[in-house]
Scaffold this active site. Structure first.
Site, PDB file in Angstrom:
ATOM      1  CB  ILE A  56      -0.945  -0.016   1.210  1.00  0.00           C
ATOM      2  CG1 ILE A  56      -1.897  -1.218   1.058  1.00  0.00           C
ATOM      3  CG2 ILE A  56      -1.736   1.284   1.305  1.00  0.00           C
ATOM      4  CD1 ILE A  56      -2.773  -1.461   2.259  1.00  0.00           C
ATOM      5  CG  HIS A  75      -9.213  -4.889  -6.559  1.00  0.00           C
ATOM      6  ND1 HIS A  75      -8.257  -5.134  -5.593  1.00  0.00           N
ATOM      7  CD2 HIS A  75     -10.379  -5.377  -6.067  1.00  0.00           C
ATOM      8  CE1 HIS A  75      -8.840  -5.722  -4.552  1.00  0.00           C
ATOM      9  NE2 HIS A  75     -10.127  -5.879  -4.821  1.00  0.00           N
TER      10      HIS A  75
HETATM   11  C1  GAR Z   1      -4.073  -9.933 -10.588  1.00  0.00           C
HETATM   12  O1  GAR Z   1      -5.176 -10.780 -10.495  1.00  0.00           O
HETATM   13  C2  GAR Z   1      -4.407  -8.561 -10.026  1.00  0.00           C
HETATM   14  O2  GAR Z   1      -5.719  -8.165 -10.284  1.00  0.00           O
HETATM   15  C3  GAR Z   1      -4.189  -8.808  -8.551  1.00  0.00           C
HETATM   16  O3  GAR Z   1      -3.035  -9.605  -8.484  1.00  0.00           O
HETATM   17  C4  GAR Z   1      -2.948 -10.394  -9.671  1.00  0.00           C
HETATM   18  C5  GAR Z   1      -1.584 -10.198 -10.291  1.00  0.00           C
HETATM   19  O4  GAR Z   1      -1.362 -11.074 -11.351  1.00  0.00           O
HETATM   20  N1  GAR Z   1      -4.040  -7.565  -7.873  1.00  0.00           N
HETATM   21  C6  GAR Z   1      -4.429  -7.364  -6.622  1.00  0.00           C
HETATM   22  O5  GAR Z   1      -4.956  -8.227  -5.946  1.00  0.00           O
HETATM   23  C7  GAR Z   1      -4.167  -5.973  -6.100  1.00  0.00           C
HETATM   24  N2  GAR Z   1      -4.826  -5.762  -4.871  1.00  0.00           N
HETATM   25  P1  GAR Z   1      -0.127 -10.859 -12.338  1.00  0.00           P
HETATM   26  O6  GAR Z   1       1.109 -10.705 -11.457  1.00  0.00           O
HETATM   27  O7  GAR Z   1      -0.067 -12.143 -13.130  1.00  0.00           O
HETATM   28  O8  GAR Z   1      -0.416  -9.658 -13.164  1.00  0.00           O
END
Ligand code: GAR
Length: 192
Positions: free
Chosen positions: A97, A114
């Site tokens: 954060i 998100h």
């Molecule tokens: C994604 O699903 C994104 O939406 C989430 O983490 C994942 C990352 O995937 N983000 C959160 O939860 C933020 N609070 P990635 O590393 O394969 O892009």
């Protein structure tokens, strides 16, 4: 809000903590002629983030910061952003954060993706929470970042059906595929 004028792409830093599939996807889109942003910098809080590999593959400058002292780290990040003339930050699976003062310095120029239909399920474990509540739909949201967690202005949202036999992992995989469409679409919507 900055706009894309058709020639000079908006210099962007992507912040990651993990796999980096959204980062990889944004890099792919950024290479299209008329896509408004270029990815010039990758920042991570995890030395072992898998997504850092895309810095190497696509020859994009990357830098890892441990956030033990957040204020000090954010100062260093800010000066790196200024040095690289970064105009936009895209958070893509960045699990730290950012402080109010950092966000204010980049006010209106930080985006996040998100994995829920905000304002439902801010924070962590969104898929498990949607399943536990027997929701019929979940989804993903691209929003501007303000000083309250997952609460900034929503740019785009995609609603996705939850199946009876879904578990957090199957749902997360299905939603992630839609994230890869939604994030570029939101960027086009914002900057054109
Ligand atoms: C994604 O699903 C994104 O939406 C989430 O983490 C994942 C990352 O995937 N983000 C959160 O939860 C933020 N609070 P990635 O590393 O394969 O892009």
């Amino acid at each position: 809000m900055i706009k894309y004028n058709g020639s000079k792409k908006i210099k962007t830093a992507v912040f990651i903590s993990g796999t980096g599939s959204n980062l990889k996807n944004l890099i792919k889109f950024s290479k299209q002629k008329n896509f408004p942003i270029s990815i010039n910098l990758i920042i991570s809080n995890k030395f072992k983030a898998k997504g850092l590999i895309y810095g190497k593959i696509f020859k994009i400058k990357k830098k890892v910061f441990n956030f033990d002292n957040k204020i000090f780290t954010e100062k260093k990040i800010l000066s790196l952003l200024v040095k690289n003339k970064i105009e936009l930050i895209c958070l893509a699976g960045f699990m730290k954060i950012l402080s109010k003062s950092f966000i204010q310095k980049f006010n209106g120029k930080i985006l996040n993706i998100h994995p829920s239909l905000l304002p439902k399920y801010k924070g962590l474990n969104t898929h498990a929470r949607a399943l536990k509540n027997h929701d019929k739909y979940s989804g993903c949201t691209v929003h501007l970042v303000n000083s309250k967690l997952d609460s900034g202005k929503i740019i785009l949202q995609k609603k996705i059906k939850i199946y009876k036999n879904d578990n957090p992992s199957s749902l997360s995989k299905r939603i992630l595929k839609h994230e890869h469409k939604l994030y570029p679409a939101a960027i086009k919507k914002l900057f054109y």
